[in-house]
Scaffold this motif. Structure first.
Motif, PDB file in Angstrom:
ATOM      1  N   HIS A   1       0.801  -1.232   0.000  1.00 23.09           N
ATOM      2  CA  HIS A   1       0.000   0.000   0.000  1.00 23.09           C
ATOM      3  C   HIS A   1       0.829   1.276   0.000  1.00 23.09           C
ATOM      4  O   HIS A   1       0.511   2.231  -0.699  1.00 23.09           O
ATOM      5  CB  HIS A   1      -0.943   0.034   1.205  1.00 23.09           C
ATOM      6  N   MET A   2       1.889   1.283   0.795  1.00 21.19           N
ATOM      7  CA  MET A   2       2.631   2.535   0.965  1.00 21.19           C
ATOM      8  C   MET A   2       3.400   2.969  -0.280  1.00 21.19           C
ATOM      9  O   MET A   2       3.837   4.104  -0.362  1.00 21.19           O
ATOM     10  CB  MET A   2       3.559   2.464   2.178  1.00 21.19           C
TER      11      MET A   2
ATOM     12  N   HIS B   1       1.987   2.551  -3.506  1.00 21.25           N
ATOM     13  CA  HIS B   1       1.055   2.692  -4.625  1.00 21.25           C
ATOM     14  C   HIS B   1       1.307   3.995  -5.379  1.00 21.25           C
ATOM     15  O   HIS B   1       1.363   4.009  -6.611  1.00 21.25           O
ATOM     16  CB  HIS B   1      -0.392   2.633  -4.150  1.00 21.25           C
TER      17      HIS B   1
ATOM     18  N   ALA C   1      -4.544   4.649  -1.520  1.00 21.68           N
ATOM     19  CA  ALA C   1      -3.383   5.315  -0.932  1.00 21.68           C
ATOM     20  C   ALA C   1      -3.458   5.190   0.586  1.00 21.68           C
ATOM     21  O   ALA C   1      -4.487   4.825   1.138  1.00 21.68           O
ATOM     22  CB  ALA C   1      -3.366   6.786  -1.341  1.00 21.68           C
ATOM     23  N   VAL C   2      -2.339   5.530   1.227  1.00 20.18           N
ATOM     24  CA  VAL C   2      -2.320   5.471   2.693  1.00 20.18           C
ATOM     25  C   VAL C   2      -2.639   6.819   3.322  1.00 20.18           C
ATOM     26  O   VAL C   2      -2.786   6.907   4.534  1.00 20.18           O
ATOM     27  CB  VAL C   2      -0.963   4.938   3.209  1.00 20.18           C
ATOM     28  N   SER C   3      -2.744   7.860   2.496  1.00 20.96           N
ATOM     29  CA  SER C   3      -3.110   9.175   3.031  1.00 20.96           C
ATOM     30  C   SER C   3      -3.994   9.897   2.024  1.00 20.96           C
ATOM     31  O   SER C   3      -3.965   9.605   0.826  1.00 20.96           O
ATOM     32  CB  SER C   3      -1.870  10.020   3.325  1.00 20.96           C
TER      33      SER C   3
ATOM     34  N   ASP D   1      -1.883  11.641  -0.706  1.00 23.28           N
ATOM     35  CA  ASP D   1      -1.449  10.758  -1.788  1.00 23.28           C
ATOM     36  C   ASP D   1      -2.594  10.491  -2.765  1.00 23.28           C
ATOM     37  O   ASP D   1      -2.405  10.491  -3.981  1.00 23.28           O
ATOM     38  CB  ASP D   1      -0.937   9.426  -1.235  1.00 23.28           C
TER      39      ASP D   1
END
Length: 181
Positions: A131-132, A134, A155-157, A160
């Motif tokens: 995931h981090m 992508h 995304a993780v945030s 992003d």
């Protein structure tokens, strides 16, 4: 078989057999799901065999690359390799042995997304990385005009995700998130 309320993870299968069947996978005799799905496939072959066999005339298969060769990346690469509609153009994996992957899938293997975009030039890219990373895989592909299918989560945030959506709008390429159910 245990069916109905109280069973875990019921599966509804209708068009494969003429009746609707509710079954819990753990409570079925061995091979039952496979038999039901194969029956549906046989029925589909009888009714429209061209759907399973032929790609539209005059069209070349889409060239698809897979980024990340973990569990899901391997599943995607295997299915793409079996299809008449898609050509597995290449795989990007930092850890996989190029010789082993080439033997298994018969396509080139590269170590970076930039190398994949520069040498293989796929039409579509499937991102099946952790995931981090992508965003690091998706943005270069969108900038190069390649359509992207990304494993969930996007995304993780939120930042992003916003960057990926902005890159999609700027590139004109298609970008979608996939989830297996």
């Amino acid at each position: 078989w245990k069916t109905g309320p109280g069973t875990n993870w019921p599966i509804t299968v209708s068009r494969c057999t003429r009746a609707k069947i509710l079954m819990a996978p753990g409570n079925m005799p061995n091979g039952t799901i496979k038999k039901i799905l194969n029956a549906g496939l046989r029925r589909l072959r009888r009714k429209s065999p061209a759907l399973l066999r032929d790609r539209p005339s005059g069209r070349q298969p889409l060239r698809v690359a897979v980024v990340g060769l973990g569990t899901f990346g391997t599943v995607h690469a295997t299915q793409l390799n079996r299809s008449h509609f898609y050509q597995l153009a290449g795989i990007c994996s930092r850890s996989a042995s190029p010789e082993a992957v080439n033997h298994q899938f018969g396509c080139p293997v590269v170590k970076t997304v930039q190398e994949l975009i520069g040498t293989i030039k796929p039409d579509v890219m499937v991102v099946a990385t952790p995931h981090m990373i992508h965003k690091a895989s998706v943005l270069p592909a969108l900038d190069a005009g390649i359509h992207v299918i990304c494993e969930k989560p996007m995304a993780v945030s939120c930042a992003d995700a916003a960057d990926m959506m902005q890159a999609t709008q700027n590139s004109g390429s298609k970008f979608t998130i996939m989830s297996q159910t």
